[in-house]
Design an enzyme around this catalytic site. Sequence first.
Site, short mmCIF file in Angstrom:
data_model
loop_
_atom_site.label_atom_id
_atom_site.label_comp_id
_atom_site.label_asym_id
_atom_site.label_seq_id
_atom_site.Cartn_x
_atom_site.Cartn_y
_atom_site.Cartn_z
N ARG A 132 0.73 -1.17 -0.09
CA ARG A 132 0.08 -0.05 -0.11
C ARG A 132 0.91 1.46 -0.13
O ARG A 132 0.37 2.31 -0.51
CB ARG A 132 -0.79 -0.15 1.29
CG ARG A 132 -1.84 -1.08 1.04
CD ARG A 132 -3.10 -0.94 2.21
NE ARG A 132 -4.10 -1.63 1.62
CZ ARG A 132 -5.14 -2.26 2.56
NH1 ARG A 132 -4.86 -2.02 3.78
NH2 ARG A 132 -6.04 -2.84 2.19
N LYS B 226 -21.06 -14.78 0.99
CA LYS B 226 -22.59 -14.39 1.16
C LYS B 226 -23.06 -14.03 0.11
O LYS B 226 -22.51 -12.86 -0.45
CB LYS B 226 -22.30 -13.65 2.39
CG LYS B 226 -22.08 -14.38 3.62
CD LYS B 226 -22.33 -13.40 5.01
CE LYS B 226 -22.22 -13.82 6.19
NZ LYS B 226 -22.07 -12.92 7.21
N GLY C 278 -10.48 -7.81 -2.52
CA GLY C 278 -10.55 -8.87 -1.71
C GLY C 278 -9.84 -10.19 -2.09
O GLY C 278 -8.62 -10.23 -2.56
N GLY D 188 -14.28 -3.38 0.67
CA GLY D 188 -15.57 -2.73 0.72
C GLY D 188 -15.91 -1.63 -0.23
O GLY D 188 -16.98 -1.46 -0.72
P1 AMP Z 1 -15.77 -12.89 0.33
O1 AMP Z 1 -15.01 -12.01 1.27
O2 AMP Z 1 -17.27 -12.91 0.40
O3 AMP Z 1 -15.16 -12.96 -1.27
O4 AMP Z 1 -15.61 -14.26 0.76
C1 AMP Z 1 -14.28 -15.00 0.71
C2 AMP Z 1 -14.30 -16.28 1.82
O5 AMP Z 1 -15.39 -17.09 1.13
C3 AMP Z 1 -13.17 -17.12 1.50
O6 AMP Z 1 -12.46 -17.03 2.93
C4 AMP Z 1 -13.80 -18.42 1.38
O7 AMP Z 1 -13.12 -19.44 2.15
C5 AMP Z 1 -15.14 -18.33 1.49
N1 AMP Z 1 -15.84 -19.31 0.82
C6 AMP Z 1 -15.74 -19.71 -0.75
N2 AMP Z 1 -16.50 -20.62 -1.05
C7 AMP Z 1 -16.91 -21.31 0.08
C8 AMP Z 1 -17.73 -22.17 0.54
N3 AMP Z 1 -18.28 -23.09 -0.50
N4 AMP Z 1 -18.05 -22.44 1.83
C9 AMP Z 1 -17.61 -21.82 2.66
N5 AMP Z 1 -16.75 -20.63 2.52
C10 AMP Z 1 -16.59 -20.39 1.31
#
Ligand code: AMP
Length: 406
Positions: free
Chosen positions: A40, A206, A363, A386
Amino acid sequence: MAKLTINDIDFRGKRVLTRVDYNVPMTEQDGLMIINDDTRILATLPTLKLMINSGAKIILTAHLGRPKGERVPSMSLRPVADKLAGLIGQPVEFCDQCIGQAAGDAAAKLEDGGLLLLENVRYHAEEEANDADFAGQLAGDADVFTNDAFGAAHRAHASTAGVAGIIAARGGQCAAGLLMERELQFLGDELEAPERPFVVILGGAKVSDKIKVIDHLLEKADTILIGGAMAYTFKLARGFAVGDSLVEPDKTGIALAALQKAAERGVEFLLPTDNLISRMNDGAWTDPEVNSAEDIPDGSEGVDIGPESVARFCEVIAGAKTILWNGPMGIFEDSRFAEGTFSVAKAVCGATASGAKSIIGGGDSVKALNEAGLGDQVTFMSTGGGASLRFLEGKELPGVAALTDK
Ligand code: AMP
């Protein structure tokens, strides 16, 4: 771009308050805080060099961690001043205050092309409250405000929005730094009229975090590929069993609404047709198996997209002219469940080599590309988490809105 950038400004002799993102990871070693990753800091050098060469007196402001309005010594920016001095090859003054007499005196002593870093703005609760009096003190006697902290631009804080209002009100210009300009160009302008096919790949944990992104991009994309745990909420919404997969049962309604919007707009919306599944046994994952049935068996969790889905997703990505990717396809932190994410990463790089524009929306997808050693083979990787998501929802970010229109 509709906002002023630092290329539009005559900096000679001006006092310039510059917001940067120096929220770097640190660990303590023998009582000293050591910076683990200076990405950064490095990322701000082009902006700083341009302003230094133009004769600006630069007052840097930034936050580090979440001290919640307290002076937490381990969250001091002092080690960042030393690091920056080494990287940029000139002295960087540090002031252990960000407002008040000491900060004002340090700023007044700056010569043309000089650099001063102020202490962590979040040592004051007024920063996050965007307190007008605090913003006025932070703005000090600055003639110009520049902002290179895209990662903090989704927050209406004193150092991102408040100071801009104050400096603008006294006739000063507020401009995007080069890093901010690139973020706005790639996450904004480039996706306004993308070369087609425009393929969006979304994964991660999510649906609720990304539904507004899905909704906005359904108005622009030709194809949307969904992976990660998000896919299981869609599966549940379509009436299939999800076993113990990570799902949001209260979000099936918005998942169905997204599917309907895709059908109405003629957007191809691809969900995985197979998955890798695993079970938790005494706190450890069992080795994965391929599950090609729509239902996921009781007691099993979907942990990655399966080989058929990998092949289909990669085929679609290979035909894209513009690609936006945010979020892993599975729990890629475990190498047994990383095939989907790394295959998508390779496919995105392959398409880029064949002329597609690839934009990585921050991310964990950035982390995955870097882990695979492919970080330099995409067109653009966002530095925001974010902030990137808010921007991809089509929202104007407070830190961007506060900059002067062209
Ligand atoms: P995000 O910050 O929403 O992009 O989420 C990233 C996280 O989603 C990572 O730490 C992954 O381990 C988790 N993730 C991706 N696929 C799955 C899954 N099938 N079950 C549980 N966690 C997941």
